[in-house]
Design an enzyme around this catalytic site. Structure first.
Site, PDB file in Angstrom:
ATOM      1  N   LYS A  19     -43.009  95.814  32.981  1.00  0.00           N
ATOM      2  CA  LYS A  19     -43.024  97.274  33.120  1.00  0.00           C
ATOM      3  C   LYS A  19     -41.609  97.833  33.000  1.00  0.00           C
ATOM      4  CE  LYS A  19     -46.970  97.581  36.314  1.00  0.00           C
ATOM      5  NZ  LYS A  19     -47.835  98.450  35.498  1.00  0.00           N
TER       6      LYS A  19
ATOM      7  N   ARG B 224     -57.615  92.949  36.706  1.00  0.00           N
ATOM      8  CA  ARG B 224     -58.957  92.537  36.282  1.00  0.00           C
ATOM      9  C   ARG B 224     -59.066  91.017  36.213  1.00  0.00           C
ATOM     10  NH1 ARG B 224     -58.231  95.986  30.866  1.00  0.00           N
ATOM     11  NH2 ARG B 224     -56.924  97.118  32.330  1.00  0.00           N
TER      12      ARG B 224
HETATM   13  N1  BES Z   1     -51.296  98.139  38.812  1.00  0.00           N
HETATM   14  C1  BES Z   1     -51.382  98.666  37.511  1.00  0.00           C
HETATM   15  C2  BES Z   1     -52.104  99.989  37.450  1.00  0.00           C
HETATM   16  C3  BES Z   1     -51.365 101.195  37.962  1.00  0.00           C
HETATM   17  C4  BES Z   1     -50.462 101.841  37.156  1.00  0.00           C
HETATM   18  C5  BES Z   1     -51.624 101.667  39.204  1.00  0.00           C
HETATM   19  C6  BES Z   1     -49.802 102.958  37.617  1.00  0.00           C
HETATM   20  C7  BES Z   1     -50.969 102.790  39.660  1.00  0.00           C
HETATM   21  C8  BES Z   1     -50.066 103.446  38.872  1.00  0.00           C
HETATM   22  C9  BES Z   1     -52.136  97.695  36.598  1.00  0.00           C
HETATM   23  O1  BES Z   1     -51.989  96.354  36.896  1.00  0.00           O
HETATM   24  C10 BES Z   1     -51.609  97.902  35.232  1.00  0.00           C
HETATM   25  O2  BES Z   1     -50.477  97.605  35.003  1.00  0.00           O
HETATM   26  N2  BES Z   1     -52.461  98.407  34.347  1.00  0.00           N
HETATM   27  C11 BES Z   1     -52.087  98.675  33.016  1.00  0.00           C
HETATM   28  C12 BES Z   1     -53.204  98.244  32.119  1.00  0.00           C
HETATM   29  C13 BES Z   1     -52.852  98.229  30.658  1.00  0.00           C
HETATM   30  C14 BES Z   1     -51.845  97.128  30.383  1.00  0.00           C
HETATM   31  C15 BES Z   1     -54.103  98.003  29.856  1.00  0.00           C
HETATM   32  C16 BES Z   1     -51.833 100.160  32.878  1.00  0.00           C
HETATM   33  O3  BES Z   1     -52.553 100.956  33.500  1.00  0.00           O
HETATM   34  O4  BES Z   1     -50.896 100.537  32.187  1.00  0.00           O
HETATM   35 MN    MN Z   2     -50.293  95.496  35.951  1.00  0.00          MN
END
Ligand code: BES
Ligand code: MN
Ligand code: ZN
Length: 486
Positions: free
Chosen positions: A270, A344
């Site tokens: 990230k 997931r």
């Molecule tokens: N924990 C995050 C989701 C999230 C993002 C929660 C921002 C709260 C605020 C999750 O693990 C994640 O990173 N999801 C990705 C999925 C994508 C790679 C398909 C996302 O939402 O960007």
């Molecule tokens: Mn994630």
């Protein structure tokens, strides 16, 4: 904090015991319906322009004439409902919290009766204000907490309101547990810490608690969960807790909470900005622990199993790579196209694991997608289920608990996005409909029971100046569980 109902005794409000009276005035209520001298007080404040009948206004009156209490706070509410009461009380508390008020009476003006929802909203408002995170900031000012809050009501309402106040207090304790867990930074709130929390709750309330380590998880064949955990030095934990409130043979409600104690994204790392907020990525797990704290107090006659897969998502020499294919506990293979879609992956194995409980229903709770935040913002959690009856029960629980959710679609057309040339499925679709494709992924592991998924990415915490965990959706989940008790 002690919450109770109170019927104004002889002498009425003028002789009311305690030091403070909070009067909530719905904007459409008739101030003249208040008893003397409150009606005169309110009429005077309105006539003088010190108070306006618009929602969100407050007025602090010191030494009100004709009343035994030392102070009165008037607070206007949008209407006579529970949500408006909660908001009005939050404003009133804003005026009281730096002062000496200790014993409060709360009166809702107008002649609409008080319901259980009003009582729970009152407890929520005061408990919310009484929470301050101090674990890693002991210098933070302790919160204001009155000794006693009495909800003024008619005699006929008292019994039902007392039960609702007790329920509200149990929920508030659950919310506190969830906030306290989720607020702790990733170096404090590790998978092992979550396991300890579960064990502590177990000792306190008599839950059975079982904690599996990596060896046990390997034996079970949880290839997807292991893939996420393999990039971290912090040992994973798979936590199972049980409230046995009904007979042995009765199918349990199963709650599965995402327990990523820190989500860097892994190799699909990230951006640095706001990455600290990914310490909240165990909000689903926290809500399971919080709900158990609430039901530990309320002891509903229903069997409940809580399951928490917990680990960190880190980049490392051994971390899982984009393109790697793993075999889940269900036997289905997954091409991990993006290591940041890790929630997931840990949930899918937990969802297979819980088949052994022959559940009446399974709810998973997860801070799963940024896409859900884009779709619904921070007010409603995303609800995904193909089961209309279950959807309705969860929607109603959320409404009653002032912890609302909103149903999202699960059409088979969305499945297209998860196709892979190298495995039974990929772990991500495109950006379009990201919250839905995440739910569609989970759905592939839930064929053997009734299932719903709550995406709480937008509701489990707040960013900005008030950065911190909200404790949601503990109120929704507790209501849902209570609704299934005998
Ligand atoms: N924990 C995050 C989701 C999230 C993002 C929660 C921002 C709260 C605020 C999750 O693990 C994640 O990173 N999801 C990705 C999925 C994508 C790679 C398909 C996302 O939402 O960007
Ligand atoms: Mn994630
Ligand atoms: Zn995550």
């Amino acid at each position: 904090m002690d919450f109770r109902s109170q019927t104004a005794g002889a002498g009425g409000l003028a002789k009311l015991s305690g030091d403070t009276l909070v009067v909530v005035l719905p904007v459409d209520a008739d101030a003249q319906s208040l008893e003397s001298p409150l009606n005169e007080l309110v009429a005077d404040a309105l006539a003088a322009g010190d108070l306006q009948l618009k929602p969100g206004r407050t007025l602090y009156i010191h030494r009100p004439p004709g009343l035994k209490v030392r102070r009165v706070v008037l607070a206007t509410a949008a209407d006579a409902g529970a949500k408006a009461l909660r908001n009005a009380l939050a404003s009133a508390i804003g005026l009281l919290k730096n002062g000496p008020a200790k014993q409060l009476g709360v009166l809702l003006a107008g002649d609409t009766g008080l319901t259980a929802e009003h009582a729970e909203a009152l407890v929520a408002a005061f408990s919310d204000a009484a929470y301050v995170y101090r674990h890693t900031k002991p210098s933070a000012q302790p919160a204001w907490e009155p000794q006693r809050v009495s909800l003024l009501c008619a005699k006929t309402e008292a019994r039902a309101l007392d039960a609702a106040l007790a329920r509200g207090s149990a929920i508030a304790e659950g919310v506190r547990v969830a906030r306290e867990c989720a607020n702790r930074p990733g170096n404090h709130c590790t998978p092992s810490f979550l396991a300890e929390q579960a064990r502590e709750l177990g000792q306190q309330h008599g839950f059975k608690v079982e904690v599996l380590d990596r060896r046990a998880v390997e034996k079970l064949g949880m290839g997807a969960f292991l893939a996420v955990a393999q990039g971290s030095e912090e040992p994973l934990r798979f936590i199972v807790m049980k409230h046995e409130g009904a007979g042995r043979g009765e199918a349990p409600v199963v709650l599965v909470g995402k327990g990523i104690t820190f989500d860097t994204g892994g190799i699909s790392i990230k951006p640095a900005a706001e990455m600290d907020e990914m310490k909240f990525d165990m909000g689903g797990a926290a809500s399971v622990l919080g709900t158990f704290a609430a039901i530990g107090r309320l002891k509903p006659k229903v069997n409940v199993v809580g399951v928490i897969p917990a680990c960190e998502n880190m980049p490392d020499g051994r971390a899982v790579k984009p393109g790697d294919v793993v075999t889940s506990m269900s036997g289905q293979t997954i091409e991990i196209l993006n290591t940041d879609a890790e929630g997931r992956l840990i949930l899918c194995d937990a969802l297979t694991y819980v088949e052994r409980f022959k559940p009446a229903v399974v709810i998973d709770i997860a801070t799963l997608t940024g896409a859900c935040v884009i779709a619904l913002g921070h007010h409603r959690s995303g609800l995904f289920t193909a089961d209309d009856e279950l959807a309705q029960a969860l929607e109603l629980s959320g409404q009653a608990a002032l912890d609302p959710c909103w149903r999202m679609p699960l059409d088979e057309e969305y499945d297209e996005a998860l196709k892979s040339n190298f495995a039974d499925m990929g772990n991500v679709g495109g950006r379009a409909g990201g919250a839905v494709t995440a739910a569609m992924f989970l759905r592939k592991f839930t064929g053997k029971y009734r299932w719903a998924h709550l995406d709480i990415a937008g509701t489990a915490w707040k960013s900005g100046a008030a950065k911190g965990a909200t404790g949601r959706p503990v109120p929704l989940l507790t209501h849902f569980v209570l609704g299934r008790a005998r």
